[in-house]
Design an enzyme around this catalytic site. Structure first.
Site, PDB file in Angstrom:
ATOM      1  N   SER A   1      -3.102   0.231  14.552  1.00  0.00           N
ATOM      2  CA  SER A   1      -3.796   1.496  14.798  1.00  0.00           C
ATOM      3  C   SER A   1      -4.084   1.601  16.293  1.00  0.00           C
ATOM      4  O   SER A   1      -4.240   0.575  16.974  1.00  0.00           O
ATOM      5  CB  SER A   1      -5.117   1.527  14.037  1.00  0.00           C
ATOM      6  OG  SER A   1      -5.924   2.578  14.515  1.00  0.00           O
TER       7      SER A   1
ATOM      8  N   TYR B   1     -12.530  -3.178  11.758  1.00  0.00           N
ATOM      9  CA  TYR B   1     -11.195  -2.567  11.643  1.00  0.00           C
ATOM     10  C   TYR B   1     -10.396  -2.753  12.945  1.00  0.00           C
ATOM     11  O   TYR B   1      -9.225  -3.144  12.909  1.00  0.00           O
ATOM     12  CB  TYR B   1     -11.375  -1.088  11.312  1.00  0.00           C
ATOM     13  CG  TYR B   1     -10.098  -0.301  11.095  1.00  0.00           C
ATOM     14  CD1 TYR B   1      -9.364  -0.431   9.930  1.00  0.00           C
ATOM     15  CD2 TYR B   1      -9.656   0.617  12.060  1.00  0.00           C
ATOM     16  CE1 TYR B   1      -8.201   0.321   9.723  1.00  0.00           C
ATOM     17  CE2 TYR B   1      -8.512   1.375  11.855  1.00  0.00           C
ATOM     18  CZ  TYR B   1      -7.785   1.214  10.689  1.00  0.00           C
ATOM     19  OH  TYR B   1      -6.637   1.962  10.499  1.00  0.00           O
TER      20      TYR B   1
ATOM     21  N   ILE C   1      -4.184  10.340  11.674  1.00  0.00           N
ATOM     22  CA  ILE C   1      -3.196  10.869  10.733  1.00  0.00           C
ATOM     23  C   ILE C   1      -3.943  11.424   9.521  1.00  0.00           C
ATOM     24  O   ILE C   1      -4.849  10.773   8.998  1.00  0.00           O
ATOM     25  CB  ILE C   1      -2.216   9.748  10.269  1.00  0.00           C
ATOM     26  CG1 ILE C   1      -1.625   8.986  11.479  1.00  0.00           C
ATOM     27  CG2 ILE C   1      -1.124  10.322   9.370  1.00  0.00           C
ATOM     28  CD1 ILE C   1      -0.780   9.790  12.433  1.00  0.00           C
TER      29      ILE C   1
ATOM     30  N   SER D   1       1.385   3.326  -2.461  1.00  0.00           N
ATOM     31  CA  SER D   1       1.111   4.279  -3.543  1.00  0.00           C
ATOM     32  C   SER D   1       0.710   5.655  -3.026  1.00  0.00           C
ATOM     33  O   SER D   1       0.869   6.649  -3.709  1.00  0.00           O
ATOM     34  CB  SER D   1       0.018   3.725  -4.457  1.00  0.00           C
ATOM     35  OG  SER D   1      -1.181   3.530  -3.736  1.00  0.00           O
ATOM     36  N   ARG D   2       0.170   5.719  -1.825  1.00  0.00           N
ATOM     37  CA  ARG D   2      -0.308   7.023  -1.327  1.00  0.00           C
ATOM     38  C   ARG D   2      -0.288   7.020   0.201  1.00  0.00           C
ATOM     39  O   ARG D   2       0.038   6.001   0.826  1.00  0.00           O
ATOM     40  CB  ARG D   2      -1.711   7.314  -1.844  1.00  0.00           C
ATOM     41  CG  ARG D   2      -2.744   6.356  -1.296  1.00  0.00           C
ATOM     42  CD  ARG D   2      -4.142   6.682  -1.771  1.00  0.00           C
ATOM     43  NE  ARG D   2      -5.117   6.228  -0.782  1.00  0.00           N
ATOM     44  CZ  ARG D   2      -6.426   6.280  -0.955  1.00  0.00           C
ATOM     45  NH1 ARG D   2      -6.924   6.767  -2.069  1.00  0.00           N
ATOM     46  NH2 ARG D   2      -7.246   5.858  -0.009  1.00  0.00           N
TER      47      ARG D   2
ATOM     48  N   ASN E   1       1.709  -2.193   5.427  1.00  0.00           N
ATOM     49  CA  ASN E   1       0.976  -0.931   5.611  1.00  0.00           C
ATOM     50  C   ASN E   1      -0.402  -0.943   4.945  1.00  0.00           C
ATOM     51  O   ASN E   1      -1.287  -0.200   5.365  1.00  0.00           O
ATOM     52  CB  ASN E   1       1.839   0.199   5.020  1.00  0.00           C
ATOM     53  CG  ASN E   1       1.055   1.469   4.791  1.00  0.00           C
ATOM     54  OD1 ASN E   1       0.820   2.244   5.721  1.00  0.00           O
ATOM     55  ND2 ASN E   1       0.613   1.706   3.559  1.00  0.00           N
TER      56      ASN E   1
ATOM     57  N   GLY F   1       0.833  -1.207   0.000  1.00  0.00           N
ATOM     58  CA  GLY F   1       0.000   0.000   0.000  1.00  0.00           C
ATOM     59  C   GLY F   1       0.858   1.244   0.000  1.00  0.00           C
ATOM     60  O   GLY F   1       0.557   2.226   0.681  1.00  0.00           O
TER      61      GLY F   1
HETATM   62  N1  LIG Z   1      -4.788   7.619   8.466  1.00  0.00           N
HETATM   63  C1  LIG Z   1      -4.896   7.305   9.733  1.00  0.00           C
HETATM   64  O1  LIG Z   1      -5.339   8.104  10.589  1.00  0.00           O
HETATM   65  C2  LIG Z   1      -4.466   5.942  10.218  1.00  0.00           C
HETATM   66  C3  LIG Z   1      -4.525   5.702  11.596  1.00  0.00           C
HETATM   67  C4  LIG Z   1      -4.134   4.468  12.070  1.00  0.00           C
HETATM   68  C5  LIG Z   1      -3.698   3.492  11.193  1.00  0.00           C
HETATM   69  N2  LIG Z   1      -3.677   3.743   9.861  1.00  0.00           N
HETATM   70  C6  LIG Z   1      -3.219   2.669   8.980  1.00  0.00           C
HETATM   71  O2  LIG Z   1      -2.148   3.114   8.181  1.00  0.00           O
HETATM   72  C7  LIG Z   1      -2.150   2.392   6.938  1.00  0.00           C
HETATM   73  C8  LIG Z   1      -2.138   3.380   5.786  1.00  0.00           C
HETATM   74  O3  LIG Z   1      -3.290   4.211   5.897  1.00  0.00           O
HETATM   75  P1  LIG Z   1      -3.497   5.534   5.017  1.00  0.00           P
HETATM   76  O4  LIG Z   1      -4.228   6.480   5.884  1.00  0.00           O
HETATM   77  O5  LIG Z   1      -2.234   5.939   4.361  1.00  0.00           O
HETATM   78  O6  LIG Z   1      -4.554   4.953   3.948  1.00  0.00           O
HETATM   79  P2  LIG Z   1      -4.742   5.196   2.390  1.00  0.00           P
HETATM   80  O7  LIG Z   1      -6.136   4.761   2.109  1.00  0.00           O
HETATM   81  O8  LIG Z   1      -4.313   6.556   1.989  1.00  0.00           O
HETATM   82  O9  LIG Z   1      -3.709   4.145   1.755  1.00  0.00           O
HETATM   83  C9  LIG Z   1      -3.930   2.780   1.811  1.00  0.00           C
HETATM   84  C10 LIG Z   1      -3.007   2.066   0.854  1.00  0.00           C
HETATM   85  O10 LIG Z   1      -3.311   0.674   0.911  1.00  0.00           O
HETATM   86  C11 LIG Z   1      -3.449   0.169  -0.402  1.00  0.00           C
HETATM   87  N3  LIG Z   1      -4.336  -0.980  -0.405  1.00  0.00           N
HETATM   88  C12 LIG Z   1      -5.649  -1.036  -0.006  1.00  0.00           C
HETATM   89  N4  LIG Z   1      -6.121  -2.279  -0.182  1.00  0.00           N
HETATM   90  C13 LIG Z   1      -5.095  -3.029  -0.668  1.00  0.00           C
HETATM   91  C14 LIG Z   1      -4.958  -4.382  -1.052  1.00  0.00           C
HETATM   92  N5  LIG Z   1      -5.984  -5.256  -0.978  1.00  0.00           N
HETATM   93  N6  LIG Z   1      -3.751  -4.814  -1.512  1.00  0.00           N
HETATM   94  C15 LIG Z   1      -2.710  -3.958  -1.621  1.00  0.00           C
HETATM   95  N7  LIG Z   1      -2.781  -2.667  -1.263  1.00  0.00           N
HETATM   96  C16 LIG Z   1      -3.964  -2.208  -0.807  1.00  0.00           C
HETATM   97  C17 LIG Z   1      -3.946   1.331  -1.236  1.00  0.00           C
HETATM   98  O11 LIG Z   1      -3.633   1.130  -2.607  1.00  0.00           O
HETATM   99  C18 LIG Z   1      -3.174   2.487  -0.605  1.00  0.00           C
HETATM  100  O12 LIG Z   1      -1.892   2.561  -1.209  1.00  0.00           O
HETATM  101  C19 LIG Z   1      -3.398   1.500   6.970  1.00  0.00           C
HETATM  102  O13 LIG Z   1      -3.041   0.211   7.388  1.00  0.00           O
HETATM  103  C20 LIG Z   1      -4.260   2.169   8.013  1.00  0.00           C
HETATM  104  O14 LIG Z   1      -5.147   1.268   8.602  1.00  0.00           O
HETATM  105  C21 LIG Z   1      -4.052   4.946   9.347  1.00  0.00           C
END
Ligand SMILES: NC(=O)c1ccc[n+]([C@@H]2O[C@H](COP(=O)([O-])OP(=O)(O)OC[C@H]3O[C@@H](n4cnc5c(N)ncnc54)[C@H](O)[C@@H]3O)[C@@H](O)[C@H]2O)c1
Length: 241
Positions: free
Chosen positions: A138, A151, A184, A10-11, A86, A8
């Site tokens: 998380s 989740y 985040i 890409s972003r 991730n 994951g």
């Molecule tokens: N943003 C927050 O506040 C936060 C808080 C706690 C934990 N997280 C965790 O951090 C990680 C990244 O979150 P983010 O906010 O950058 O999310 P995001 O949605 O911006 O990015 C998620 C990434 O996961 C990839 N992805 C989704 N499903 C997939 C699959 N089946 N196979 C391969 N790749 C897949 C997407 O292509 C993307 O690159 C996640 O695990 C999320 O649960 C985020």
């Protein structure tokens, strides 16, 4: 040159982790599920640091995709030394309205994806007697959160998984740790209603939302030799939430 694979990547958080590890000299592989343009951008940013970088479309919840991804990365860059699990999704809803499909989807990508990728990475790490596995969990996996039973369960599962695998492979030179981010600012959290965001902010002692860089800083530390005596831990990056 050591190779880091960020699922994951890409972003959002994964993309910034990839860039920071590239800055530290790692060759980078990322996988993504949907947006090839975003993956391409991350790879270009990584290459600016003079390292090799590649992207692969792979669904981490599918064992065959994961096997093919690790084979390809090994052929093109070499064995993976740092794995950052991730990739993650949310499908929020109150328990009584949560479908079996939405429960399974979140568990399959967040938890089972972490299992598939870790299993695929561990053999080469054991052979090298060196490896770093960093699982993005998380804070809700620690504390729970209304509307996120699926989740939270997936993220709590990642914590148990991290602690168990750390015990299995520590003697082989592989460390396994988790990072538990709080709120985040990414596309994942941008879609939350304003009143929910306000309520989160009021619970954060450092009085700001986290940035992807805050999480990436912890990941870069755990990937480095400076973290070589740390395993089975969960580092909270929450602003004290
Ligand atoms: N943003 C927050 O506040 C936060 C808080 C706690 C934990 N997280 C965790 O951090 C990680 C990244 O979150 P983010 O906010 O950058 O999310 P995001 O949605 O911006 O990015 C998620 C990434 O996961 C990839 N992805 C989704 N499903 C997939 C699959 N089946 N196979 C391969 N790749 C897949 C997407 O292509 C993307 O690159 C996640 O695990 C999320 O649960 C985020």
């Amino acid at each position: 040159m050591s190779v880091a694979l960020i699922t994951g990547g890409s972003r959002g958080i994964g993309s910034v982790i990839a860039e920071q590890l590239a800055k530290d000299g790692f060759d980078i592989a990322i996988c993504y599920s949907g947006n090839e343009d975003a993956a391409q951008k991350t790879i270009e940013a990584c290459k600016k640091h003079g390292v090799q970088a590649m992207y692969i479309k792979a669904d981490v919840s599918k064992a065959d995709d994961v096997t093919a991804m690790f084979t390809q990365v090994k052929e093109l860059l070499g064995p993976v030394d740092v794995l950052v699990n991730n990739a993650g999704i949310t499908k929020d809803g109150l328990l009584l309205r949560m479908s079996e499909e939405d429960f399974d989807k979140v568990i399959d990508i967040n938890l089972k994806g972490t299992f598939f990728c870790t299993k695929a990475a561990i053999k080469d790490m054991m052979k090298a007697r060196h490896g770093r596995i960093i699982n993005i969990t998380s804070i809700v996996g620690v504390k729970g959160n209304a509307g996120q039973a699926n989740y939270s369960a997936s993220k709590a599962g990642i914590i148990g998984f991290t602690k168990s695998v750390a015990r299995e492979y520590g003697a082989k030179g592989v460390t396994v740790n988790a990072i538990a981010p709080g709120f985040i600012q990414t596309a994942m959290t941008d879609e939350l209603p304003e009143e929910v965001k306000k309520s989160y902010l009021s619970q954060i002692p450092l009085a700001r939302f986290g940035q992807a860089e805050d999480v990436a800083n912890a990941a870069v530390f755990l990937a480095s030799e400076k973290a070589s005596y740390i395993t089975g831990q969960v580092i909270e990056v929450t602003g004290g939430m």
